[in-house]
Design a protein around this motif. Structure first.
Motif, PDB file in Angstrom:
ATOM      1  N   LEU A 134       0.842  -1.191   0.000  1.00 26.16           N
ATOM      2  CA  LEU A 134       0.000   0.000   0.000  1.00 26.16           C
ATOM      3  C   LEU A 134       0.883   1.249   0.000  1.00 26.16           C
ATOM      4  CD1 LEU A 134      -2.644  -1.117   2.662  1.00 26.16           C
ATOM      5  CD2 LEU A 134      -2.977  -0.992   0.193  1.00 26.16           C
ATOM      6  N   ASN A 135       0.376   2.305  -0.607  1.00 27.28           N
ATOM      7  CA  ASN A 135       1.107   3.575  -0.667  1.00 27.28           C
ATOM      8  C   ASN A 135       0.938   4.302   0.667  1.00 27.28           C
ATOM      9  OD1 ASN A 135       2.027   6.211  -1.154  1.00 27.28           O
ATOM     10  ND2 ASN A 135       1.423   6.126  -3.298  1.00 27.28           N
ATOM     11  N   PRO A 136       2.039   4.513   1.411  1.00 28.09           N
ATOM     12  CA  PRO A 136       1.896   5.122   2.746  1.00 28.09           C
ATOM     13  C   PRO A 136       1.465   6.581   2.705  1.00 28.09           C
ATOM     14  CG  PRO A 136       4.224   4.922   2.167  1.00 28.09           C
ATOM     15  CD  PRO A 136       3.450   4.196   1.104  1.00 28.09           C
ATOM     16  N   THR A 137       1.534   7.238   1.528  1.00 26.30           N
ATOM     17  CA  THR A 137       1.191   8.663   1.427  1.00 26.30           C
ATOM     18  C   THR A 137      -0.226   8.901   0.926  1.00 26.30           C
ATOM     19  OG1 THR A 137       1.998   8.887  -0.852  1.00 26.30           O
ATOM     20  CG2 THR A 137       3.615   9.158   0.916  1.00 26.30           C
ATOM     21  N   MET A 138      -0.951   7.824   0.593  1.00 24.88           N
ATOM     22  CA  MET A 138      -2.308   7.969   0.054  1.00 24.88           C
ATOM     23  C   MET A 138      -3.339   7.488   1.059  1.00 24.88           C
ATOM     24  SD  MET A 138      -1.983   6.670  -3.910  1.00 24.88           S
ATOM     25  CE  MET A 138      -3.772   6.764  -4.169  1.00 24.88           C
ATOM     26  N   LYS A 139      -4.456   8.179   1.120  1.00 28.03           N
ATOM     27  CA  LYS A 139      -5.563   7.738   1.958  1.00 28.03           C
ATOM     28  C   LYS A 139      -6.142   6.436   1.401  1.00 28.03           C
ATOM     29  CE  LYS A 139      -6.980  12.266   3.713  1.00 28.03           C
ATOM     30  NZ  LYS A 139      -8.078  13.252   3.808  1.00 28.03           N
ATOM     31  N   ILE A 140      -6.724   5.664   2.282  1.00 28.16           N
ATOM     32  CA  ILE A 140      -7.272   4.357   1.899  1.00 28.16           C
ATOM     33  C   ILE A 140      -8.317   4.506   0.799  1.00 28.16           C
ATOM     34  CG2 ILE A 140      -8.588   2.370   2.707  1.00 28.16           C
ATOM     35  CD1 ILE A 140      -5.663   2.477   3.678  1.00 28.16           C
ATOM     36  N   GLY A 141      -9.178   5.489   0.909  1.00 28.34           N
ATOM     37  CA  GLY A 141     -10.228   5.677  -0.095  1.00 28.34           C
ATOM     38  C   GLY A 141      -9.670   5.912  -1.486  1.00 28.34           C
ATOM     39  N   ASN A 142      -8.596   6.688  -1.571  1.00 20.09           N
ATOM     40  CA  ASN A 142      -7.983   6.951  -2.876  1.00 20.09           C
ATOM     41  C   ASN A 142      -7.325   5.702  -3.447  1.00 20.09           C
ATOM     42  OD1 ASN A 142      -8.714   9.657  -2.874  1.00 20.09           O
ATOM     43  ND2 ASN A 142      -6.866  10.296  -1.788  1.00 20.09           N
ATOM     44  N   GLN A 143      -6.731   4.882  -2.577  1.00 20.24           N
ATOM     45  CA  GLN A 143      -6.052   3.679  -3.064  1.00 20.24           C
ATOM     46  C   GLN A 143      -7.052   2.652  -3.565  1.00 20.24           C
ATOM     47  OE1 GLN A 143      -2.379   2.372  -1.238  1.00 20.24           O
ATOM     48  NE2 GLN A 143      -2.694   3.795   0.449  1.00 20.24           N
ATOM     49  N   VAL A 144      -8.154   2.471  -2.844  1.00 19.85           N
ATOM     50  CA  VAL A 144      -9.168   1.508  -3.281  1.00 19.85           C
ATOM     51  C   VAL A 144      -9.832   1.981  -4.572  1.00 19.85           C
ATOM     52  CG1 VAL A 144     -11.348   0.383  -2.681  1.00 19.85           C
ATOM     53  CG2 VAL A 144      -9.588   0.693  -0.930  1.00 19.85           C
ATOM     54  N   GLY A 145     -10.055   3.287  -4.699  1.00 18.16           N
ATOM     55  CA  GLY A 145     -10.749   3.820  -5.868  1.00 18.16           C
ATOM     56  C   GLY A 145      -9.863   4.053  -7.071  1.00 18.16           C
ATOM     57  N   GLU A 146      -8.546   3.905  -6.927  1.00 19.19           N
ATOM     58  CA  GLU A 146      -7.629   4.208  -8.022  1.00 19.19           C
ATOM     59  C   GLU A 146      -7.899   3.351  -9.259  1.00 19.19           C
ATOM     60  OE1 GLU A 146      -2.886   5.181  -8.383  1.00 19.19           O
ATOM     61  OE2 GLU A 146      -3.485   3.428  -7.198  1.00 19.19           O
ATOM     62  N   ALA A 147      -8.098   2.036  -9.050  1.00 19.51           N
ATOM     63  CA  ALA A 147      -8.360   1.149 -10.191  1.00 19.51           C
ATOM     64  C   ALA A 147      -9.662   1.523 -10.893  1.00 19.51           C
ATOM     65  CB  ALA A 147      -8.413  -0.304  -9.716  1.00 19.51           C
ATOM     66  N   LEU A 148     -10.658   1.947 -10.139  1.00 16.15           N
ATOM     67  CA  LEU A 148     -11.933   2.352 -10.742  1.00 16.15           C
ATOM     68  C   LEU A 148     -11.747   3.576 -11.623  1.00 16.15           C
ATOM     69  CD1 LEU A 148     -14.199   1.927  -7.599  1.00 16.15           C
ATOM     70  CD2 LEU A 148     -14.269   0.516  -9.659  1.00 16.15           C
ATOM     71  N   ARG A 149     -10.962   4.529 -11.157  1.00 12.30           N
ATOM     72  CA  ARG A 149     -10.757   5.755 -11.926  1.00 12.30           C
ATOM     73  C   ARG A 149      -9.948   5.487 -13.196  1.00 12.30           C
ATOM     74  NH1 ARG A 149      -8.715  10.693  -8.629  1.00 12.30           N
ATOM     75  NH2 ARG A 149      -9.524  11.716 -10.501  1.00 12.30           N
ATOM     76  N   ILE A 150      -9.012   4.527 -13.116  1.00  8.74           N
ATOM     77  CA  ILE A 150      -8.161   4.240 -14.277  1.00  8.74           C
ATOM     78  C   ILE A 150      -8.886   3.371 -15.295  1.00  8.74           C
ATOM     79  CG2 ILE A 150      -6.069   3.029 -15.019  1.00  8.74           C
ATOM     80  CD1 ILE A 150      -4.789   3.903 -12.376  1.00  8.74           C
ATOM     81  N   HIS A 151      -9.530   2.293 -14.815  1.00  8.54           N
ATOM     82  CA  HIS A 151     -10.081   1.294 -15.735  1.00  8.54           C
ATOM     83  C   HIS A 151     -11.576   1.466 -16.002  1.00  8.54           C
ATOM     84  CE1 HIS A 151      -6.330  -0.926 -15.767  1.00  8.54           C
ATOM     85  NE2 HIS A 151      -6.295  -0.877 -14.457  1.00  8.54           N
ATOM     86  N   LYS A 152     -12.306   2.037 -15.056  1.00  6.14           N
ATOM     87  CA  LYS A 152     -13.739   2.250 -15.256  1.00  6.14           C
ATOM     88  C   LYS A 152     -14.048   3.685 -15.694  1.00  6.14           C
ATOM     89  CE  LYS A 152     -15.349  -1.807 -13.736  1.00  6.14           C
ATOM     90  NZ  LYS A 152     -16.180  -2.724 -14.534  1.00  6.14           N
ATOM     91  N   VAL A 153     -13.026   4.530 -15.684  1.00  9.48           N
ATOM     92  CA  VAL A 153     -13.144   5.941 -16.083  1.00  9.48           C
ATOM     93  C   VAL A 153     -14.330   6.587 -15.371  1.00  9.48           C
ATOM     94  CG1 VAL A 153     -13.002   7.534 -18.039  1.00  9.48           C
ATOM     95  CG2 VAL A 153     -12.358   5.150 -18.348  1.00  9.48           C
ATOM     96  N   THR A 154     -14.322   6.494 -14.053  1.00 11.33           N
ATOM     97  CA  THR A 154     -15.395   7.074 -13.249  1.00 11.33           C
ATOM     98  C   THR A 154     -14.885   8.330 -12.551  1.00 11.33           C
ATOM     99  OG1 THR A 154     -17.044   6.591 -11.555  1.00 11.33           O
ATOM    100  CG2 THR A 154     -14.820   5.736 -11.179  1.00 11.33           C
ATOM    101  N   SER A 155     -15.787   9.131 -12.025  1.00 11.30           N
ATOM    102  CA  SER A 155     -15.401  10.375 -11.363  1.00 11.30           C
ATOM    103  C   SER A 155     -14.782  10.078 -10.002  1.00 11.30           C
ATOM    104  CB  SER A 155     -16.618  11.277 -11.178  1.00 11.30           C
ATOM    105  OG  SER A 155     -17.524  10.697 -10.247  1.00 11.30           O
ATOM    106  N   LYS A 156     -14.063  11.052  -9.467  1.00  8.19           N
ATOM    107  CA  LYS A 156     -13.422  10.892  -8.163  1.00  8.19           C
ATOM    108  C   LYS A 156     -14.465  10.672  -7.073  1.00  8.19           C
ATOM    109  CE  LYS A 156      -9.988  13.022  -5.120  1.00  8.19           C
ATOM    110  NZ  LYS A 156      -9.073  14.173  -4.901  1.00  8.19           N
ATOM    111  N   LYS A 157     -15.595  11.396  -7.170  1.00  7.20           N
ATOM    112  CA  LYS A 157     -16.650  11.262  -6.160  1.00  7.20           C
ATOM    113  C   LYS A 157     -17.254   9.867  -6.186  1.00  7.20           C
ATOM    114  CE  LYS A 157     -21.082  13.179  -4.679  1.00  7.20           C
ATOM    115  NZ  LYS A 157     -22.158  14.171  -4.961  1.00  7.20           N
ATOM    116  N   LYS A 158     -17.568   9.374  -7.399  1.00  7.69           N
ATOM    117  CA  LYS A 158     -18.152   8.038  -7.497  1.00  7.69           C
ATOM    118  C   LYS A 158     -17.162   6.956  -7.055  1.00  7.69           C
ATOM    119  CE  LYS A 158     -21.612   8.943 -11.084  1.00  7.69           C
ATOM    120  NZ  LYS A 158     -22.082   8.601 -12.452  1.00  7.69           N
ATOM    121  N   ALA A 159     -15.886   7.146  -7.384  1.00  9.50           N
ATOM    122  CA  ALA A 159     -14.873   6.186  -6.957  1.00  9.50           C
ATOM    123  C   ALA A 159     -14.765   6.168  -5.436  1.00  9.50           C
ATOM    124  CB  ALA A 159     -13.525   6.530  -7.580  1.00  9.50           C
TER     125      ALA A 159
END
Length: 684
Positions: free
Chosen positions: A109-134
């Motif tokens: 896990l990236n120690p500088t990123m919040k958990i929510g951002n790390q879990v949602g990162e794949a959604l934003r990259i591969h599902k092309v969803t908004s930051k709020k929805k991720a």
């Protein structure tokens, strides 16, 4: 490239070969590896460290280390050969269709990123969803994997979570894009049995809900026995046996599989025998292997085993327990399948009446607290972490006292206070009748001769810039015992006792395997000829075969030198094998203590019963009536509940539990207002 294959086959590895360029040569960690994974099934991938389990997983993911490449064979996923796809397409499949849970979530896990951002990162990259929805989807995923208070956790950082919670985050990340294949690489190795059970139950539930195929990579045979539909056994970069979970444990064909099962602690728990150990070492993967790779370690090896490479053999229906209308699906690569029982060595440890022996260590009403600090730029004390709270027990000469409990229960802190690595807040620890808290600095230095510690991570406990002879001689130098020659002689003698060659003394820690480092750690703790050794999780990260070697060595040296051990572990199977008595800790307190067999076979405290029910046993038919299933997390050690600290997780709790229970009983004591009856714990 599209490759036709049966519809139910999701993944097929065919004669996969991987090479890695390293300094001074080339390593071939996978050589002719073949395996199939069906849709919706769980296949366990087992074997010793270095057998190729993790390299197989990384090959499927396209995440080979620097210098690594596929040099032969194919990886066909959903009809497409992953080895021939362009990098962009490989990344898309890795993000969308194949998820992976890595072995160490903290370093993954990236120690500088919040958990929510790390879990949602794949959604934003591969599902092309908004930051709020991720972010909202991240909360849903964390809730799905059983994370408490997911709305808060998404704003936390990895270091703020426990090991089990970090593992849940890794699972949520792997499931973000709903993959059809989930690879779990040693997902529970460093977790205690209750957290391990929660994680494995979670993975099982997700499989049933989404029909996800799972590759469960582990060296713990008990995990795959109860969870996998089929088991693939790896050795030296090859799959040497594949069968249903039941067949592997009831009717193992390959001698390596039989050896792994024979080395399990539960195989010798009720006997006076030592654990079976596999002789020799795995082959050097930098060199060409001729014949069967296991031949040099196999008790049944003949000339054909060293000259010819064995081919895959399919058991006929009449040969195994699968006889019936179903076609056999038990494959192995062994010239001498099955065979006579593997011979264990007789244990040197006699039956002992330890209560008549002198007391080496006496712990009385011991407390250890740490200041709890707030997070943020301005830190202030917000309370006290009560790591150890009113613990009392005696340890007799020549005894092994096992201490078990979940992570955070205070086991390791207790060990560090006993060895005077940390001072007690209150209470006393007496070694051979001398209270170490009242001892002068000079007296404490002398006491260190009698009490030593064997650490969980031997490599981290050694100076990487010192040779092994310097590491072993250092305690003698500190205590000003002997001259340089006598210290060197003592190191020579100990290296021989722990089963390493003389040239080990001139090497550095990074040149040894985990099992060898634990032997060296044990040798260092023996240099001063102590009366007591505190062993803190000494085999928790070792393969079953290496674990057996270390445990046998510890028991043999205990008999020869009349050693006394305090053996700390979360693995109750290992503790039961090693210990004369067992103490069970929960949130800083001992809740049960007694003879090992009585505590395991007749648990009186509900928490002890819950630990035993959670132990993964290497027997697919093993069943234990479930009486206590732990729910939720332990209470906070900063603000423990009044009365019984287990009451918020206990199914038998009443208003009476608001009063603090005390240990009652004679040789088998329990701290519970409603102790379980003395009935034996029977497998049904």
């Amino acid at each position: 490239m599209n490759v036709s294959q049966p519809e139910d086959i999701l993944l097929r590895l065919q004669d996969l070969e991987v090479t890695i360029d390293v300094r001074g040569g080339r390593v071939t960690p996978l050589r002719g590896c073949s395996m199939e994974v069906r849709r919706g099934e769980t296949i366990g991938l087992v074997g010793e460290s270095g057998s190729g389990k993790t390299m197989t997983a990384l090959s499927i993911m396209g995440l080979l280390p620097h210098g690594g490449r596929v040099t032969g064979g194919s990886i066909v996923f959903n009809g497409r050969d992953l080895t021939s796809l362009p990098p962009d397409e490989t990344r898309r499949i890795r993000g969308m269709d194949i998820g992976m849970i890595f072995q160490d979530p903290l370093t993954s896990l990236n120690p500088t990123m919040k958990i929510g951002n790390q879990v949602g990162e794949a959604l934003r990259i591969h599902k092309v969803t908004s930051k709020k929805k991720a972010w909202e989807r991240s909360i849903d995923l964390l809730r799905k994997v059983g994370m408490p208070r997911p709305e808060k956790i998404v704003n936390d950082y990895p270091h703020q979570l426990s090991g089990g919670m970090r593992q849940r985050v890794m699972i949520a990340m792997a499931l973000a894009c709903s993959p059809s294949l989930l690879i779990a690489d040693e997902p529970t190795t460093a977790l205690d049995v209750t957290t391990q059970r929660q994680i494995l139950d979670l993975i099982d539930g997700l499989k049933k809900e989404s029909n996800t195929a799972i590759i469960l990579v582990t060296h713990d045979l008990g995990v795959v026995a109860g969870r996998a539909d089929r088991v693939a056994v790896m050795y030296a970069g090859q799959i040497v046996e594949v069968a249903s979970s039941t067949d592997i444990f009831i009717n193992p064909q390959h001698q390596y599989t039989r050896s792994l099962i024979a080395a399990l602690p539960e195989q010798a728990t009720n006997t006076r025998e030592e654990l079976y150990t596999i002789p020799g070492m795995p082959p050097d993967l930098r060199e060409k292997i001729v014949g069967c790779a296991f031949a040099s370690r196999c008790p049944l090896a003949t000339e054909i085993c060293t000259q010819s490479s064995p081919r895959i053999v399919t058991l006929s229906k009449a040969d195994g327990p699968n006889s019936g209308n179903e076609p056999a699906n038990h494959l192995h690569t062994c010239f001498h399948p099955a065979g006579p029982p593997l011979k264990h060595r007789h244990d040197l440890r006699p039956e002992r009446a330890l209560s008549s022996h002198p007391v080496v260590c006496s712990v009385q009403d011991l407390h250890k607290s740490y200041p709890a600090m707030s997070s943020g730029a301005i830190r202030r004390q917000i309370g006290w972490v009560q790591a150890v709270s009113g613990v009392s027990f005696d340890v007799y000469e020549g005894e092994t006292l096992g201490i078990v409990g979940e992570s955070g229960c205070g086991k390791s802190t207790l060990g560090r206070v006993i060895t005077a690595l940390e001072p007690a807040t209150s209470g006393s620890v007496c070694i051979n009748g001398k209270d170490i808290s009242q001892a002068s600095r000079k007296e404490r230095t002398l006491l260190h001769r009698n009490v030593q510690m064997m650490f969980q991570d031997s490599y981290a406990a050694m100076d990487p810039r010192m040779r092994i002879d310097e590491i072993l001689s250092e305690p003698l130098s500190i205590q000003k015992i002997g001259d340089r020659r006598s210290r060197a002689d003592a190191a020579d003698n100990l290296v021989d006792k722990i089963g390493l060659s003389d040239n080990a003394l001139s090497k550095y820690p990074h040149q040894f395997s985990g099992g060898q480092l634990q032997r060296i750690g044990l040798a260092r703790s023996l240099m001063l000829e102590p009366h007591l050794i505190v062993c803190d999780e000494p085999v928790s990260a070792l393969d079953v075969s290496i674990q057996a070697q270390v445990l046998n060595l510890m028991r043999r040296l205990q008999q020869e030198q009349n050693l006394t051990y305090i053996f700390i572990s979360h693995d109750l199977s290992v503790v039961r094998y090693m210990s004369d008595r067992i103490a069970v800790m929960y949130l800083g307190k001992i809740v049960e203590i007694g003879e090992a067999n009585k505590v395991v076979n007749h648990p009186r405290h509900p928490y002890t019963r819950a630990l035993i029910e959670a132990i993964p046993v290497a027997d697919p038919a093993h069943r234990v009536e479930e009486i206590v299933r732990l729910q939720g997390e332990p209470a906070s050690a900063i603000d423990p509940p009044p009365g019984c600290r287990f009451k918020n997780r206990c199914p038998f709790a009443t208003d009476k539990c608001a009063e603090e229970p005390t240990l009652i009983g004679d040789t088998h004591q329990v701290a519970c207002h409603f102790p379980l009856p003395h009935d034996a714990l029977e497998a049904s």
